[in-house]
Design a protein around this motif. Structure first.
Motif, PDB file in Angstrom:
ATOM      1  N   THR A  36      -6.909  18.206  31.489  1.00 30.84           N
ATOM      2  CA  THR A  36      -8.083  18.957  31.010  1.00 30.84           C
ATOM      3  C   THR A  36      -9.096  19.143  32.130  1.00 30.84           C
ATOM      4  O   THR A  36      -9.655  20.238  32.310  1.00 30.84           O
ATOM      5  N   ASP A  37      -9.342  18.069  32.886  1.00 26.63           N
ATOM      6  CA  ASP A  37     -10.303  18.167  33.994  1.00 26.63           C
ATOM      7  C   ASP A  37      -9.819  19.156  35.060  1.00 26.63           C
ATOM      8  O   ASP A  37     -10.613  19.936  35.613  1.00 26.63           O
ATOM      9  N   LEU A  39      -7.813  21.759  34.686  1.00 23.55           N
ATOM     10  CA  LEU A  39      -7.924  23.125  34.177  1.00 23.55           C
ATOM     11  C   LEU A  39      -9.372  23.576  34.085  1.00 23.55           C
ATOM     12  O   LEU A  39      -9.689  24.738  34.351  1.00 23.55           O
ATOM     13  N   ASP A  40     -10.286  22.655  33.716  1.00 24.26           N
ATOM     14  CA  ASP A  40     -11.704  22.998  33.650  1.00 24.26           C
ATOM     15  C   ASP A  40     -12.268  23.354  35.016  1.00 24.26           C
ATOM     16  O   ASP A  40     -13.251  24.102  35.115  1.00 24.26           O
ATOM     17  N   ARG A  41     -11.659  22.835  36.069  1.00 26.54           N
ATOM     18  CA  ARG A  41     -12.117  23.136  37.429  1.00 26.54           C
ATOM     19  C   ARG A  41     -11.531  24.448  37.948  1.00 26.54           C
ATOM     20  O   ARG A  41     -11.769  24.832  39.091  1.00 26.54           O
ATOM     21  N   GLY A  42     -10.736  25.109  37.111  1.00 24.36           N
ATOM     22  CA  GLY A  42     -10.165  26.391  37.483  1.00 24.36           C
ATOM     23  C   GLY A  42      -9.001  26.291  38.449  1.00 24.36           C
ATOM     24  O   GLY A  42      -8.662  27.269  39.123  1.00 24.36           O
ATOM     25  N   LEU A  43      -8.353  25.149  38.503  1.00 26.05           N
ATOM     26  CA  LEU A  43      -7.240  24.952  39.440  1.00 26.05           C
ATOM     27  C   LEU A  43      -5.906  25.394  38.853  1.00 26.05           C
ATOM     28  O   LEU A  43      -4.924  25.524  39.589  1.00 26.05           O
ATOM     29  N   GLY A  44      -5.868  25.588  37.546  1.00 25.06           N
ATOM     30  CA  GLY A  44      -4.667  26.097  36.909  1.00 25.06           C
ATOM     31  C   GLY A  44      -3.486  25.132  36.958  1.00 25.06           C
ATOM     32  O   GLY A  44      -3.617  23.957  37.326  1.00 25.06           O
ATOM     33  N   THR A 135     -12.927  18.959  44.590  1.00 30.77           N
ATOM     34  CA  THR A 135     -12.840  19.921  43.487  1.00 30.77           C
ATOM     35  C   THR A 135     -13.726  19.535  42.303  1.00 30.77           C
ATOM     36  O   THR A 135     -13.780  20.272  41.315  1.00 30.77           O
ATOM     37  N   PRO A 137     -16.925  19.417  40.170  1.00 28.35           N
ATOM     38  CA  PRO A 137     -18.130  20.265  40.113  1.00 28.35           C
ATOM     39  C   PRO A 137     -19.338  19.544  40.689  1.00 28.35           C
ATOM     40  O   PRO A 137     -19.482  18.321  40.546  1.00 28.35           O
TER      41      PRO A 137
END
Length: 353
Positions: A36-37, A39-44, A135, A137
């Motif tokens: 989840t973390d 994906l939330d960072r936009g790393l896919g 990575t 935030p």
């Protein structure tokens, strides 16, 4: 030769299957916490795959002994149920030779275990920690906690370190004499490792002589120490076991933040850990000589599994005693493998007759 290949293939495939299953379970449990973390960072999914790849060496190091135990128990029980062991013994092949046929697969696991523990994982861990930190935030980033450690006779405080261990920021060095009295304090913005030597940038040196304190500054100065970038990675990284090389350097006045007994124990453990897989093979070997029609096979299977788990618990407890200095490092690391290996060999000898 065909029999030897059959035994080796059976044992190797069972060990590989057990290792893949155990690693998959641990990997899934690990990813449940971090996916989840990521994906939330936009790393896919690329970020998930990257994280999983960097975790593989540590995961294999954790599951290797249990994989050999489980794989050996399944393989030898299969050979016994198929009467393959009976056929081989009837043709003049001893039980010792049957176990020897499986030895190359276990040696491969031992070598890969040593490679992961001493080479791959120590390089992957700092890379993963640096990637995870970079990575994060900005709003969730926490200021790094200063680390205190010894570098030879110097006491050092460092605010942070680079991922490759070649730079330490916010360095404060305390130098003492043979009696432990403070002689000098050096404060520098950073320490940089280049050309096999450390350099302090913009150091402020305060020398103490009785009640007097003299301060001087410089653009840069050398820092004579046995500290190496690999040591810095371990000191500022997560709480992972040191490698044989880093433990040896810590014992030889390199960077350390633990008691000497801790590094002496892990220096021994670096050589003993791969042999844990060999002990697991010996604990599973009696199953090959079991009579499954009489129920002996189920008893030996349960006993082998229980003995393997008990061995891991005993080995961990003795290692902890060695780290704390309550037990000799040599005894703490090698006692459990020797004792359980001897008991397994004694059981096999009794069954072999």
């Amino acid at each position: 030769m065909n029999l030897q290949l059959y035994v080796l293939r059976t044992v190797a495939t069972r060990i590989l299957g057990a290792a893949l299953i155990l690693m998959s379970i641990l990997q899934i449990l690990d990813l449940l916490d971090v996916t989840t973390d990521i994906l939330d960072r936009g790393l896919g999914m690329a970020g998930v795959a990257y994280y999983a790849a960097l975790r593989l060496p540590r995961l294999f190091e954790q599951v290797a002994p249990i994989a050999v135990l489980a794989g050996g128990l399944f393989a030898f029980s299969q050979l016994a149920r198929e009467s393959a062991v009976v056929a081989m013994r009837a043709s003049g092949i001893s039980g010792y030779r049957i176990v020897g046929m499986a030895l190359p697969a276990v040696i491969a696991v031992m070598l890969l275990d040593a490679l992961c523990g001493q080479v791959l994982a120590p390089r992957a861990d700092p890379t993963l920690a640096d990637w995870w930190r970079n990575t994060t935030p900005a709003a969730e980033r926490k200021a790094p906690s200063p680390r205190t450690f010894r570098a030879g006779t110097d006491l050092v405080i460092g605010t942070d370190a680079s991922a490759d261990g070649r730079q330490i920021t916010g360095v404060t060095i305390f130098r003492r004499d043979a009696k432990g009295i403070l002689m000098e304090k050096v404060e520098a913005a950073k320490a940089v490792y280049k050309d096999h030597a450390w350099t302090l940038e913009n150091p402020k040196t305060t020398r103490f002589a009785g009640d007097l304190a003299q301060t001087s500054t410089a653009a840069s100065t050398s820092w004579p120490t046995a500290l190496r970038p690999q040591d810095v990675q371990g000191l500022f990284g997560d709480d992972t076991a040191p490698t044989a090389a880093s433990a040896r350097r810590a014992l030889e006045n390199g960077g350390s933040d633990r008691p000497e007994s801790f590094y002496a124990t892990h220096f021994q453990a670096a050589f003993a850990s791969p042999f844990v897989s060999l002990v697991m093979l010996l604990l599973s070997a009696p199953v090959a000589l079991a009579n499954f029609r009489s129920g002996q096979g189920a008893v030996l299977l349960t006993t082998g599994l229980g003995a393997g788990l008990l061995f891991l618990v005993a080995n961990g407890m003795l290692t902890a005693l060695g780290e704390s200095g309550a037990l000799s490092p040599l005894l703490a690391v090698w006692a459990a493998p020797v004792i359980f290996g001897a008991l397994a060999a004694r059981t096999f000898l009794a069954l072999e007759g």
